[in-house]
Write an enzyme that holds these catalytic residues in place. Structure first.
Site, PDB file in Angstrom:
ATOM      1  NE  ARG A 153       1.782   8.160 -49.027  1.00 40.05           N
ATOM      2  CZ  ARG A 153       1.363   9.381 -49.352  1.00 40.05           C
ATOM      3  NH1 ARG A 153       1.408   9.773 -50.611  1.00 40.05           N
ATOM      4  NH2 ARG A 153       0.899  10.197 -48.439  1.00 40.05           N
ATOM      5  CD  GLN A 202       2.931   3.665 -39.214  1.00 32.60           C
ATOM      6  OE1 GLN A 202       3.557   3.888 -40.243  1.00 32.60           O
ATOM      7  NE2 GLN A 202       1.653   3.411 -39.208  1.00 32.60           N
ATOM      8  NE  ARG A 220     -13.605  20.030 -15.399  1.00 35.72           N
ATOM      9  CZ  ARG A 220     -13.647  20.142 -16.724  1.00 35.72           C
ATOM     10  NH1 ARG A 220     -12.729  19.541 -17.452  1.00 35.72           N
ATOM     11  NH2 ARG A 220     -14.598  20.850 -17.304  1.00 35.72           N
TER      12      ARG A 220
END
Length: 227
Positions: free
Chosen positions: A10, A106, A157
């Site tokens: 674009r 892209q 974790r």
């Protein structure tokens, strides 16, 4: 199989004006994706879909087909990518016959190593997938607000090396997508049916959304070119 590579670009970029034709590592940004598509042994035609005559001129000079300009309603800030792909497909098939596969590249992900696109096609064919997307492994610990909660057990974790293969997570890079024509047309989505992940290396997963991204990726690309 006949495949169409679609590179959407674009003209009115808000985050980084003119980014699609801004020079990076010695070439306009969009030229990298065009040349990579042209080098692929699987791509039949390489098309740039743009509303900008300036981008169209750069794309043609880089070897891409730009037989039409994208209509304004497909070039707004709110326009989705799938309608752009469907419009491009219909326009191309009107004069060049039907395609079997659609490759979406892209231009904001310009760094793809040699052979990456062909490897994606090979995996697509070998696995019998209906659609494929590029990903990189993610080790991010994600949180959300209201209510505050984590996507992992913060009381235990995990270390990266301790994560089991089935528990690994992957980030969609936006670099490339492969879709069977039937899936795109019937579902109006680049992803559908049997979806396959195509893992890229971490550097290939970088995307340009800001000037900082541009500077970082240009440094990586220049280093790769000098090796």
């Amino acid at each position: 199989m006949r495949s169409l590579a679609i590179i959407p670009a674009r003209g009115n970029s808000k985050g980084l004006p003119g980014k699609n034709i801004r020079e990076i590592a010695g070439k306009p940004l969009i030229a990298w994706s065009i040349e990579q598509a042209l080098e692929s042994s699987f791509v039949t035609d390489t098309l740039v879909s743009t509303d900008s005559p300036e981008i169209a001129d750069v794309a043609r000079a880089s070897g891409a087909l730009v037989p039409f300009l994208r209509p304004s309603h497909l070039a707004s800030d709110t326009a989705a990518t799938e309608p752009v792909m469907l419009h491009a497909l219909a326009e191309m098939e009107r004069n060049r016959g039907a395609y079997d596969l659609i490759l979406l590249l892209q231009p904001t992900s310009p760094y793809r190593t040699s052979g990456t696109i062909d490897r994606a096609f090979e995996k697509f064919v070998e696995t019998g997938a209906d659609s494929l997307l590029s990903v990189v492994e993610s080790h991010a610990f994600l949180w959300q607000r209201d209510p505050v909660r984590a996507s992992y057990d913060y009381c235990n974790r995990p270390r990266r090396q301790d994560i089991k293969p089935e528990d690994r997570r992957y980030r969609e890079t936006g670099s490339l997508y492969l879709t069977k024509r039937q899936v795109l047309v019937e579902q109006e989505n680049r992803l559908g049916g049997e979806i396959m992940l195509f893992e890229m290396n971490e550097k290939e997963g970088l995307e340009i959304d800001s000037l900082t991204d541009f500077v970082v990726l240009e440094s990586i690309m220049k280093e790769a070119l000098n090796q």
